[in-house]
Design a protein around this motif. Structure first.
Motif, PDB file in Angstrom:
ATOM      1  N   SER A 148       0.848  -1.185   0.000  1.00 50.60           N
ATOM      2  CA  SER A 148       0.000   0.000   0.000  1.00 50.60           C
ATOM      3  C   SER A 148       0.885   1.238   0.000  1.00 50.60           C
ATOM      4  N   SER A 149       0.497   2.212  -0.810  1.00 49.13           N
ATOM      5  CA  SER A 149       1.270   3.445  -0.871  1.00 49.13           C
ATOM      6  C   SER A 149       0.386   4.605  -1.299  1.00 49.13           C
ATOM      7  N   TYR A 150       0.597   5.745  -0.657  1.00 49.92           N
ATOM      8  CA  TYR A 150       0.038   6.979  -1.195  1.00 49.92           C
ATOM      9  C   TYR A 150       0.881   7.357  -2.401  1.00 49.92           C
ATOM     10  N   VAL A 151       0.319   8.193  -3.284  1.00 50.46           N
ATOM     11  CA  VAL A 151       1.010   8.600  -4.501  1.00 50.46           C
ATOM     12  C   VAL A 151       0.832  10.104  -4.684  1.00 50.46           C
ATOM     13  N   ASP A 152       1.930  10.794  -4.941  1.00 49.85           N
ATOM     14  CA  ASP A 152       1.892  12.240  -5.197  1.00 49.85           C
ATOM     15  C   ASP A 152       1.289  12.486  -6.579  1.00 49.85           C
ATOM     16  N   PRO A 153       0.167  13.240  -6.664  1.00 52.16           N
ATOM     17  CA  PRO A 153      -0.454  13.490  -7.968  1.00 52.16           C
ATOM     18  C   PRO A 153       0.169  14.660  -8.726  1.00 52.16           C
ATOM     19  N   GLY A 154       1.300  15.145  -8.252  1.00 52.37           N
ATOM     20  CA  GLY A 154       1.936  16.283  -8.908  1.00 52.37           C
ATOM     21  C   GLY A 154       1.111  17.542  -8.714  1.00 52.37           C
ATOM     22  N   GLU A 155       0.899  18.273  -9.790  1.00 53.45           N
ATOM     23  CA  GLU A 155       0.161  19.531  -9.721  1.00 53.45           C
ATOM     24  C   GLU A 155      -1.354  19.341  -9.727  1.00 53.45           C
ATOM     25  N   THR A 158       1.714  14.598   1.544  1.00 52.32           N
ATOM     26  CA  THR A 158       3.017  15.233   1.717  1.00 52.32           C
ATOM     27  C   THR A 158       4.097  14.167   1.869  1.00 52.32           C
ATOM     28  N   GLY A 159       5.091  14.217   0.998  1.00 54.76           N
ATOM     29  CA  GLY A 159       6.195  13.259   1.045  1.00 54.76           C
ATOM     30  C   GLY A 159       5.931  11.955   0.322  1.00 54.76           C
ATOM     31  N   ALA A 160       4.737  11.805  -0.282  1.00 55.60           N
ATOM     32  CA  ALA A 160       4.415  10.566  -1.002  1.00 55.60           C
ATOM     33  C   ALA A 160       5.256  10.472  -2.275  1.00 55.60           C
ATOM     34  N   PRO A 161       5.573   9.257  -2.705  1.00 55.88           N
ATOM     35  CA  PRO A 161       6.358   9.090  -3.932  1.00 55.88           C
ATOM     36  C   PRO A 161       5.530   9.384  -5.179  1.00 55.88           C
ATOM     37  N   SER A 162       6.214   9.627  -6.277  1.00 51.96           N
ATOM     38  CA  SER A 162       5.538   9.758  -7.568  1.00 51.96           C
ATOM     39  C   SER A 162       4.982   8.390  -7.956  1.00 51.96           C
ATOM     40  N   PHE A 163       4.103   8.366  -8.962  1.00 48.61           N
ATOM     41  CA  PHE A 163       3.557   7.090  -9.417  1.00 48.61           C
ATOM     42  C   PHE A 163       4.675   6.157  -9.878  1.00 48.61           C
ATOM     43  N   THR A 164       5.633   6.681 -10.618  1.00 53.52           N
ATOM     44  CA  THR A 164       6.725   5.847 -11.136  1.00 53.52           C
ATOM     45  C   THR A 164       7.530   5.222 -10.007  1.00 53.52           C
ATOM     46  N   VAL A 165       7.854   5.997  -8.996  1.00 46.43           N
ATOM     47  CA  VAL A 165       8.612   5.473  -7.850  1.00 46.43           C
ATOM     48  C   VAL A 165       7.787   4.423  -7.110  1.00 46.43           C
ATOM     49  N   MET A 166       6.496   4.699  -6.892  1.00 46.59           N
ATOM     50  CA  MET A 166       5.627   3.731  -6.218  1.00 46.59           C
ATOM     51  C   MET A 166       5.542   2.441  -7.019  1.00 46.59           C
ATOM     52  N   TRP A 167       5.335   2.546  -8.343  1.00 51.31           N
ATOM     53  CA  TRP A 167       5.188   1.366  -9.195  1.00 51.31           C
ATOM     54  C   TRP A 167       6.467   0.525  -9.177  1.00 51.31           C
ATOM     55  N   ASN A 168       7.611   1.184  -9.264  1.00 54.35           N
ATOM     56  CA  ASN A 168       8.885   0.462  -9.219  1.00 54.35           C
ATOM     57  C   ASN A 168       9.071  -0.241  -7.876  1.00 54.35           C
ATOM     58  N   SER A 169       8.613   0.381  -6.802  1.00 52.69           N
ATOM     59  CA  SER A 169       8.686  -0.233  -5.479  1.00 52.69           C
ATOM     60  C   SER A 169       7.800  -1.477  -5.418  1.00 52.69           C
ATOM     61  N   LEU A 170       6.600  -1.387  -5.985  1.00 51.80           N
ATOM     62  CA  LEU A 170       5.717  -2.551  -6.030  1.00 51.80           C
ATOM     63  C   LEU A 170       6.372  -3.680  -6.815  1.00 51.80           C
ATOM     64  N   LEU A 171       6.891  -3.372  -7.989  1.00 46.13           N
ATOM     65  CA  LEU A 171       7.527  -4.409  -8.812  1.00 46.13           C
ATOM     66  C   LEU A 171       8.724  -5.028  -8.113  1.00 46.13           C
ATOM     67  N   ALA A 172       9.478  -4.230  -7.375  1.00 41.99           N
ATOM     68  CA  ALA A 172      10.652  -4.733  -6.659  1.00 41.99           C
ATOM     69  C   ALA A 172      10.233  -5.702  -5.540  1.00 41.99           C
TER      70      ALA A 172
END
Length: 87
Positions: free
Chosen positions: A40-47, A66-80
């Motif tokens: 489970s992860s929150y995701v920063d929606p950017g602007e 606040t401090g949540a990863p970008s979608f790409t970082v979250m997705w890479n974490s899930l895949l890892a």
């Protein structure tokens, strides 16, 4: 091995072209429905702003993200975290 992935996501609104993911969760189950992985992860929606109705339903605000990863970082974490045999 047969597995099932159950996932859920929350977004900034209902517009599939413009709105962004703000939370992603997944549970991986084996054929006996034993939990193999929970993510489970929150995701920063950017602007992108969170629509008030989305915030009302999810309870998620920009302050929550606040401090949540970008979608790409979250997705890479899930895949890892997934076992390569599940892919």
């Amino acid at each position: 091995m047969f597995v099932t992935v159950v996932y859920d996501l929350e977004t900034t609104g209902l517009n599939t072209l413009d709105d962004r993911v703000i939370q992603f969760g997944a549970i991986v189950l084996n054929e006996e429905n034993t939990e193999l992985l929970r993510f489970s992860s929150y995701v920063d929606p950017g602007e992108r702003q969170i629509h008030p109705s989305a915030s009302e339903v999810t309870g998620i605000s920009h302050k929550t993200l606040t401090g949540a990863p970008s979608f790409t970082v979250m997705w890479n974490s899930l895949l890892a975290n997934l076992d390569s045999s599940l892919l």
